[in-house]
Scaffold this motif. Structure first.
Motif, PDB file in Angstrom:
ATOM      1  N   HIS A  53       1.201   4.934 -55.880  1.00  0.00           N
ATOM      2  CA  HIS A  53       0.343   3.960 -55.186  1.00  0.00           C
ATOM      3  C   HIS A  53      -0.617   4.669 -54.230  1.00  0.00           C
ATOM      4  O   HIS A  53      -1.807   4.333 -54.156  1.00  0.00           O
ATOM      5  CB  HIS A  53       1.185   2.946 -54.411  1.00  0.00           C
ATOM      6  N   VAL A  71       0.842   3.160 -43.370  1.00  0.00           N
ATOM      7  CA  VAL A  71       0.423   1.886 -43.973  1.00  0.00           C
ATOM      8  C   VAL A  71      -0.195   0.998 -42.891  1.00  0.00           C
ATOM      9  O   VAL A  71      -1.250   0.385 -43.084  1.00  0.00           O
ATOM     10  CB  VAL A  71       1.611   1.161 -44.652  1.00  0.00           C
ATOM     11  N   LEU A 120       3.004  -0.663 -51.117  1.00  0.00           N
ATOM     12  CA  LEU A 120       3.520   0.296 -50.123  1.00  0.00           C
ATOM     13  C   LEU A 120       4.027  -0.439 -48.890  1.00  0.00           C
ATOM     14  O   LEU A 120       5.069  -0.079 -48.324  1.00  0.00           O
ATOM     15  CB  LEU A 120       2.407   1.288 -49.729  1.00  0.00           C
ATOM     16  N   ALA A 124       3.171   9.674 -47.992  1.00  0.00           N
ATOM     17  CA  ALA A 124       3.889   9.304 -49.222  1.00  0.00           C
ATOM     18  C   ALA A 124       4.517  10.547 -49.847  1.00  0.00           C
ATOM     19  O   ALA A 124       5.655  10.522 -50.316  1.00  0.00           O
ATOM     20  CB  ALA A 124       2.943   8.613 -50.200  1.00  0.00           C
ATOM     21  N   ALA A 171       5.820   5.229 -54.668  1.00  0.00           N
ATOM     22  CA  ALA A 171       5.021   5.282 -53.441  1.00  0.00           C
ATOM     23  C   ALA A 171       3.918   6.329 -53.574  1.00  0.00           C
ATOM     24  O   ALA A 171       2.768   6.089 -53.187  1.00  0.00           O
ATOM     25  CB  ALA A 171       5.915   5.587 -52.238  1.00  0.00           C
ATOM     26  N   ILE A 209       5.567   6.747 -43.774  1.00  0.00           N
ATOM     27  CA  ILE A 209       4.805   5.863 -44.674  1.00  0.00           C
ATOM     28  C   ILE A 209       4.496   4.556 -43.960  1.00  0.00           C
ATOM     29  O   ILE A 209       3.369   4.064 -43.993  1.00  0.00           O
ATOM     30  CB  ILE A 209       5.579   5.624 -45.990  1.00  0.00           C
TER      31      ILE A 209
END
Ligand code: ASC
Length: 155
Positions: free
Chosen positions: A70, A137, A52, A125, A67, A133
């Motif tokens: 994950h 992250v 990601l 996501a 994405a 995102i």
């Protein structure tokens, strides 16, 4: 579907529900198993967060479907390491510091924060918005780093 497939399918479904809580029961035969278990779970987190992160900073192309996969995997596994910090597992092939066991409440609060940020990353996501995102992250990575700074022996 024949009977055998149904039995296998049902068993697999039951296993899928039971497995994520396995670590919580501390049912490890050996201390070394607990250490290996949490290291494996953390390895998988690093892998999925890393993919990601690579999308977020443009090292690999943004694939919205990947994405979500994950992020779903991260949400499914992000509690697993923490059931494996069993008593006595500060010794062995591990970089875990003693403070994990003497500061259990603080350590567990960090684990909760990680899971909360992973849930937000999952929402980001699913929005398909790369900017969201990217920031989510970063927030997850911060919880990783904070715990490593406090509780992981340097290499
Ligand atoms: C990871 C990983 C960490 C964190 C940290 C974020 O993927 O393995 O320890 O993110 O690097 O700063």
């Amino acid at each position: 579907m024949n009977r055998k497939m149904l039995v296998v399918g049902t068993a697999a479904a039951a296993l899928a529900i039971v497995l994520p809580t396995f670590a919580q029961s501390n049912a490890f035969a050996k201390i070394a198993d607990a250490i290996k278990y949490r290291q494996s779970a953390l390895y998988l987190q690093n892998y999925h967060l890393g993919r990601l992160g690579a999308m977020a900073n443009g090292r690999i192309p943004f694939d919205p479907k990947a994405a979500v996969e994950h992020a779903d995997t991260l949400a499914a596994i992000s509690k697993l390491p923490f059931g494996a910090f069993v008593d006595g597992s500060d010794k062995g092939n591990t970089r875990a510091k003693r403070e994990i066991w003497t500061e259990k409440d603080k350590f567990n609060a960090g684990a909760t924060r990680l899971h909360e940020e992973v849930v937000k990353l999952n929402t980001a996501a699913k929005s398909g918005n790369l900017v969201h995102i990217k920031s989510a992250v970063g927030a997850v990575g911060k919880t990783c780093k904070s715990c490593h700074d406090d509780y992981q022996k340097p290499l």
